[in-house]
Design an enzyme around this catalytic site. Structure first.
Site, PDB file in Angstrom:
ATOM      1  CE  LYS A 117      -4.270  -2.031   1.399  1.00  0.00           C
ATOM      2  NZ  LYS A 117      -3.825  -3.421   1.598  1.00  0.00           N
TER       3      LYS A 117
HETATM    4  C1  LIG Z   1      -4.427  -4.549   0.962  1.00  0.00           C
HETATM    5  C2  LIG Z   1      -3.644  -5.814   0.876  1.00  0.00           C
HETATM    6  C3  LIG Z   1      -3.988  -6.841  -0.034  1.00  0.00           C
HETATM    7  C4  LIG Z   1      -5.205  -6.761  -0.937  1.00  0.00           C
HETATM    8  O1  LIG Z   1      -5.086  -5.793  -1.948  1.00  0.00           O
HETATM    9  P1  LIG Z   1      -6.389  -5.273  -2.726  1.00  0.00           P
HETATM   10  O2  LIG Z   1      -5.902  -4.119  -3.534  1.00  0.00           O
HETATM   11  O3  LIG Z   1      -7.360  -4.852  -1.651  1.00  0.00           O
HETATM   12  O4  LIG Z   1      -6.904  -6.385  -3.549  1.00  0.00           O
HETATM   13  C5  LIG Z   1      -3.185  -7.972  -0.099  1.00  0.00           C
HETATM   14  N1  LIG Z   1      -2.112  -8.108   0.706  1.00  0.00           N
HETATM   15  C6  LIG Z   1      -1.751  -7.150   1.589  1.00  0.00           C
HETATM   16  C7  LIG Z   1      -0.574  -7.387   2.465  1.00  0.00           C
HETATM   17  C8  LIG Z   1      -2.497  -5.975   1.719  1.00  0.00           C
HETATM   18  O5  LIG Z   1      -2.141  -5.030   2.609  1.00  0.00           O
END
Ligand SMILES: *Cc1c(COP(=O)(O)O)cnc(C)c1O
Length: 474
Positions: A117
């Site tokens: 993120k």
């Molecule tokens: C947010 C997240 C996901 C999922 O990603 P999306 O964009 O919501 O599909 C997968 N793995 C981790 C570690 C995350 O923080």
């Protein structure tokens, strides 16, 4: 480039108009009116830019195709400030790690909070600061988190002019490492609020505060949720960077597997492919919460209730409804806003589901290959163990879901890239269970649990949260 709502509102908006907004007024999500099409000459040029000038320059090139209302020199400066070795740990920013011939991990989690993120949120922090300054406005970001999103938002917004963050989390319920990451921030503009309750209580408070329109306007309350188009756009860049690293030329298809929850990450892969990046198949990996796997197997999209949403050892993928999925469905339906409205506003509200098997098949027949699979706690443990024993690489639980599903879909001759979405240190308990040892800790994070903490504990009461915000905004 104009942006339109998936549900048909066609009032044209520019990038900066939607940057600070959430949903479109009709409840839809914003999409660009078209995807810029890259010829093979342009793709070769982008490869050259990436090779000679690096990730930040590539980010600038791709963002420029979608942003007309920020002068080029300013956008370039924002990209250069965001994607640095200092923030992301390596000059490559998203290096590929080869596990075996044709099978790679793309490292997306070497940013400040050790999860992918950061790739988008760090950019968002700089874009928000830039645009708020230009408008002479302030923004108070109110959010609820059970871990990854909240800390990524705080590390992106810390010290930024014109921005305060009020982040609610369930008191005592995040992992020790996650609490340490968030609560050790000492910046004046970051406010950690631990709510005596569970994550749903935190979310209810955010809804209650945002639903008070007078308070919301008076205190410039905003959010940084996963449906923000700028976040999705930032993620498109690393599909290009991964593709360029795995290939020598631009005519070889590459497959990607993406650990998925809200469909934001893999939706960025869809956008990259719509632009002409030669992605063979996009593989969606889920955990026990398999809403998306069910859709790609059967064409049936069936949201789950919170009672039917499992708490798993890959918790950032514990979703019952994929908030970005509407963007993909809008493309599959040829941007028919009335149909998107009928599915997402009417059918989901009435039946909790809809089915599109014929449309999904037609989409695949059109050269848009999608595959999917799911992984369980036992699979996760076995995959973490296997990758560690065979390759000496420690992966986190979400990435393990990706590796497990990718192995089922690997095709002879086509490189497969699994997106690594977090580092193992964030999910230490499961690593101990799988490997019987402590996860690796990146340099600089030793002893983070012992740092002084800045957090206020409040009861699950929206009025007290409002009072706290008002006090800081006075
Ligand atoms: C947010 C997240 C996901 C999922 O990603 P999306 O964009 O919501 O599909 C997968 N793995 C981790 C570690 C995350 O923080």
């Amino acid at each position: 480039m104009n942006y339109l709502s998936t549900r048909g509102d066609a009032t044209p908006r520019q990038f900066c108009d939607i940057l600070l907004e959430g949903l479109a007024p009709d409840g839809g999500l914003y999409l660009p009116e078209r995807y810029p099409q890259l010829t093979s000459a342009e793709l070769a040029r982008l490869r050259g830019v990436w090779r000679q000038q690096g990730y930040a320059a590539l980010a600038f090139e791709i963002l420029s195709l979608y942003i007309d209302d920020i002068p080029a020199a300013d956008l370039r400066a924002i990209c250069d400030k965001t994607y640095t070795q200092q923030v992301f740990g390596t000059a490559a920013i998203t290096p590929l790690k080869k596990l075996s011939n044709g099978f790679y991990l793309e490292a997306l989690s070497n940013g400040p909070t050790l999860a992918f993120k950061d790739m988008a949120m760090q950019l968002l922090g700089h874009l928000f600061e830039y645009e708020l300054k230009r408008r002479g406005q302030q923004l108070n970001i109110l959010g609820a988190t059970s871990g990854d999103t909240g800390s990524a938002a705080e590390y992106a917004m810390r010290g930024k002019q014109g921005i305060r963050v009020f982040m609610l989390s369930p008191h005592g319920r995040m992992s020790a490492f996650q609490q340490a990451q968030m609560f050790s921030l000492q910046d004046d503009n970051i406010h950690n609020i631990a709510i005596e309750g569970v994550f749903d209580d935190c979310q209810d408070i955010v809804k209650a505060v945002s639903g008070d329109l007078t308070f919301k306007r008076q205190h410039q309350i905003g959010t940084v949720n996963s449906i923000n188009w700028a976040r999705l756009l930032a993620q498109v860049v690393y599909y290009f960077a991964g593709y360029f690293q795995a290939t020598q030329s631009d005519d070889e298809p590459v497959d990607f597997t993406v650990p998925s929850g809200n469909f934001g990450n893999v939706c960025a892969g869809h956008v990259a492919r719509m632009m002409g990046l030669p992605i063979g198949q996009l593989v969606v990996a889920t955990n026990e919460n398999d809403v998306l796997d069910e859709f790609f197997r059967t064409g049936r999209y069936r949201v789950r209730s919170s009672a039917d949403t499992f708490e798993t050892s890959s918790p950032s993928m514990d979703i019952s409804k994929a908030s970005n999925f509407e963007r993909f469905v809008a493309d599959v339906l040829g941007r028919d806003g009335a149909r998107v409205q009928a599915l997402f506003a009417d059918a989901l509200a009435r039946d909790g589901e809809f089915s599109l098997p014929a449309e999904l098949q037609a989409w695949r027949d059109h050269g848009q290959a999608w595959a999917s699979g799911k992984s369980t706690h036992a699979d996760r443990l076995a995959t973490i163990r296997d990758v560690y024993e065979q390759h000496g690489v420690m992966i986190d639980t979400h990435t393990a879901d990706g590796v497990k599903v990718a192995r089922q879909h690997q095709r002879p001759g086509a490189p497969m890239i699994v997106l690594e979405t977090a580092l193992p240190i964030k999910f230490a308990a499961t690593i101990r269970e799988a490997l019987g040892r402590e996860p690796e800790r990146p340099a600089g994070l030793e002893g983070i649990e012992d740092l002084p903490r800045r957090v206020q504990v409040l009861p699950a009461d929206a009025a007290q949260v409002k009072a706290l915000i008002a006090r800081h905004c006075a």
